[in-house]
Design a protein around this motif. Structure first.
Motif, PDB file in Angstrom:
ATOM      1  N   TYR A 168     -10.676  -7.767  20.908  1.00 15.65           N
ATOM      2  CA  TYR A 168      -9.326  -7.293  21.185  1.00 15.65           C
ATOM      3  C   TYR A 168      -8.503  -7.269  19.900  1.00 15.65           C
ATOM      4  O   TYR A 168      -8.598  -8.198  19.083  1.00 15.65           O
ATOM      5  N   TRP A 169      -7.687  -6.230  19.781  1.00 10.47           N
ATOM      6  CA  TRP A 169      -6.849  -6.047  18.609  1.00 10.47           C
ATOM      7  C   TRP A 169      -5.407  -5.783  19.024  1.00 10.47           C
ATOM      8  O   TRP A 169      -5.150  -5.186  20.079  1.00 10.47           O
ATOM      9  N   GLY A 170      -4.488  -6.214  18.153  1.00 11.36           N
ATOM     10  CA  GLY A 170      -3.097  -5.849  18.331  1.00 11.36           C
ATOM     11  C   GLY A 170      -2.823  -4.494  17.699  1.00 11.36           C
ATOM     12  O   GLY A 170      -3.726  -3.857  17.149  1.00 11.36           O
ATOM     13  N   GLN A 171      -1.557  -4.082  17.759  1.00 14.00           N
ATOM     14  CA  GLN A 171      -1.194  -2.758  17.265  1.00 14.00           C
ATOM     15  C   GLN A 171      -0.847  -2.770  15.780  1.00 14.00           C
ATOM     16  O   GLN A 171      -0.743  -1.711  15.153  1.00 14.00           O
ATOM     17  N   GLY A 172      -0.655  -3.943  15.217  1.00 14.66           N
ATOM     18  CA  GLY A 172      -0.396  -4.064  13.793  1.00 14.66           C
ATOM     19  C   GLY A 172       1.075  -4.150  13.448  1.00 14.66           C
ATOM     20  O   GLY A 172       1.948  -3.699  14.188  1.00 14.66           O
ATOM     21  N   THR A 173       1.360  -4.750  12.297  1.00 10.18           N
ATOM     22  CA  THR A 173       2.713  -4.833  11.762  1.00 10.18           C
ATOM     23  C   THR A 173       2.643  -4.548  10.263  1.00 10.18           C
ATOM     24  O   THR A 173       1.757  -5.041   9.565  1.00 10.18           O
ATOM     25  N   GLN A 174       3.587  -3.737   9.779  1.00  5.42           N
ATOM     26  CA  GLN A 174       3.557  -3.303   8.390  1.00  5.42           C
ATOM     27  C   GLN A 174       4.162  -4.359   7.485  1.00  5.42           C
ATOM     28  O   GLN A 174       5.266  -4.856   7.731  1.00  5.42           O
ATOM     29  N   VAL A 175       3.454  -4.657   6.409  1.00  3.94           N
ATOM     30  CA  VAL A 175       3.965  -5.523   5.353  1.00  3.94           C
ATOM     31  C   VAL A 175       3.984  -4.706   4.063  1.00  3.94           C
ATOM     32  O   VAL A 175       2.965  -4.154   3.657  1.00  3.94           O
ATOM     33  N   THR A 176       5.159  -4.623   3.456  1.00  4.33           N
ATOM     34  CA  THR A 176       5.312  -3.881   2.208  1.00  4.33           C
ATOM     35  C   THR A 176       5.890  -4.810   1.155  1.00  4.33           C
ATOM     36  O   THR A 176       6.948  -5.415   1.373  1.00  4.33           O
ATOM     37  N   VAL A 177       5.177  -4.937   0.053  1.00  2.99           N
ATOM     38  CA  VAL A 177       5.623  -5.798  -1.038  1.00  2.99           C
ATOM     39  C   VAL A 177       5.975  -4.892  -2.220  1.00  2.99           C
ATOM     40  O   VAL A 177       5.111  -4.273  -2.829  1.00  2.99           O
ATOM     41  N   SER A 178       7.253  -4.817  -2.496  1.00  4.36           N
ATOM     42  CA  SER A 178       7.710  -3.896  -3.530  1.00  4.36           C
ATOM     43  C   SER A 178       9.069  -4.329  -4.041  1.00  4.36           C
ATOM     44  O   SER A 178       9.884  -4.888  -3.300  1.00  4.36           O
ATOM     45  N   SER A 179       9.307  -4.062  -5.320  1.00  2.00           N
ATOM     46  CA  SER A 179      10.622  -4.334  -5.902  1.00  2.00           C
ATOM     47  C   SER A 179      11.512  -3.101  -5.810  1.00  2.00           C
ATOM     48  O   SER A 179      12.668  -3.145  -6.222  1.00  2.00           O
ATOM     49  N   GLY A 225       7.580  -6.601   7.322  1.00  3.42           N
ATOM     50  CA  GLY A 225       8.788  -6.039   6.725  1.00  3.42           C
ATOM     51  C   GLY A 225       8.595  -5.770   5.254  1.00  3.42           C
ATOM     52  O   GLY A 225       7.470  -5.796   4.733  1.00  3.42           O
ATOM     53  N   LEU A 226       9.723  -5.523   4.597  1.00  2.00           N
ATOM     54  CA  LEU A 226       9.734  -5.257   3.159  1.00  2.00           C
ATOM     55  C   LEU A 226      10.157  -6.524   2.433  1.00  2.00           C
ATOM     56  O   LEU A 226      11.185  -7.137   2.782  1.00  2.00           O
ATOM     57  N   VAL A 227       9.405  -6.911   1.431  1.00  2.00           N
ATOM     58  CA  VAL A 227       9.706  -8.118   0.679  1.00  2.00           C
ATOM     59  C   VAL A 227       9.398  -7.868  -0.798  1.00  2.00           C
ATOM     60  O   VAL A 227       8.516  -7.074  -1.132  1.00  2.00           O
ATOM     61  N   GLN A 228      10.143  -8.530  -1.656  1.00  2.00           N
ATOM     62  CA  GLN A 228       9.920  -8.390  -3.090  1.00  2.00           C
ATOM     63  C   GLN A 228       8.704  -9.210  -3.523  1.00  2.00           C
ATOM     64  O   GLN A 228       8.364 -10.210  -2.870  1.00  2.00           O
ATOM     65  N   PRO A 229       8.067  -8.826  -4.605  1.00  2.00           N
ATOM     66  CA  PRO A 229       6.955  -9.632  -5.130  1.00  2.00           C
ATOM     67  C   PRO A 229       7.384 -11.074  -5.348  1.00  2.00           C
ATOM     68  O   PRO A 229       8.488 -11.341  -5.836  1.00  2.00           O
ATOM     69  N   GLY A 230       6.504 -11.986  -4.952  1.00  2.00           N
ATOM     70  CA  GLY A 230       6.817 -13.400  -5.037  1.00  2.00           C
ATOM     71  C   GLY A 230       7.473 -13.958  -3.794  1.00  2.00           C
ATOM     72  O   GLY A 230       7.612 -15.190  -3.656  1.00  2.00           O
TER      73      GLY A 230
END
Length: 126
Positions: free
Chosen positions: A115-126, A10-15
């Motif tokens: 074997y690999w999964g499909q991935g999950t998006q991580v976004t770190v932004s203010s 998901g989207l999370v702020q720095p820190g």
């Protein structure tokens, strides 16, 4: 056949913090871990754990901030990410293979793990 399904991105702020999960159906091999790929960059190893001896490995860039763990049989794998930085922004993948390819932090070819999964998006932004 092994299927790996990641969740928790998901989207999370720095820190901030996130906890990624990887649910495995079928069997998993002795090594299972987390990898990430940022836009325009190669896929790299983040953290890996060996089921047979419990050894864990981390990329230098995440040591002290990320923790890999799982249930007893590592059919569910977690990555607790604290102190997130904008440079942690990437698609995070779970993968399983015969052994952890160390050191973490280097680029990894998809063929290094079975074997690999499909991935999950991580976004770190203010």
């Amino acid at each position: 056949q092994v299927q790996l399904v990641e969740s928790g991105g998901g989207l999370v702020q720095p820190g901030g913090s996130l906890r990624l999960s990887c649910a495995a159906s079928g069997f998993t091999l002795d090594a299972i871990g987390w990898f990430r790929q940022a836009p325009g960059k190669e896929r790299e190893g983040v953290s890996c754990i060996t089921k047979s001896n419990g050894n864990t490995y981390y990329a230098d860039s995440v040591k002290g901030r990320f923790t890999i763990s799982g249930d007893k049989n590592l059919n569910t794998l977690y990555l607790q990410m604290n102190g997130l930085k904008p440079e942690d922004t990437a698609v995070y993948y779970c993968a399983t293979g015969l052994k952890c390819r160390v050191p973490m932090g280097r680029s990894v070819q998809t063929g290094a793990y079975a074997y690999w999964g499909q991935g999950t998006q991580v976004t770190v932004s203010s």
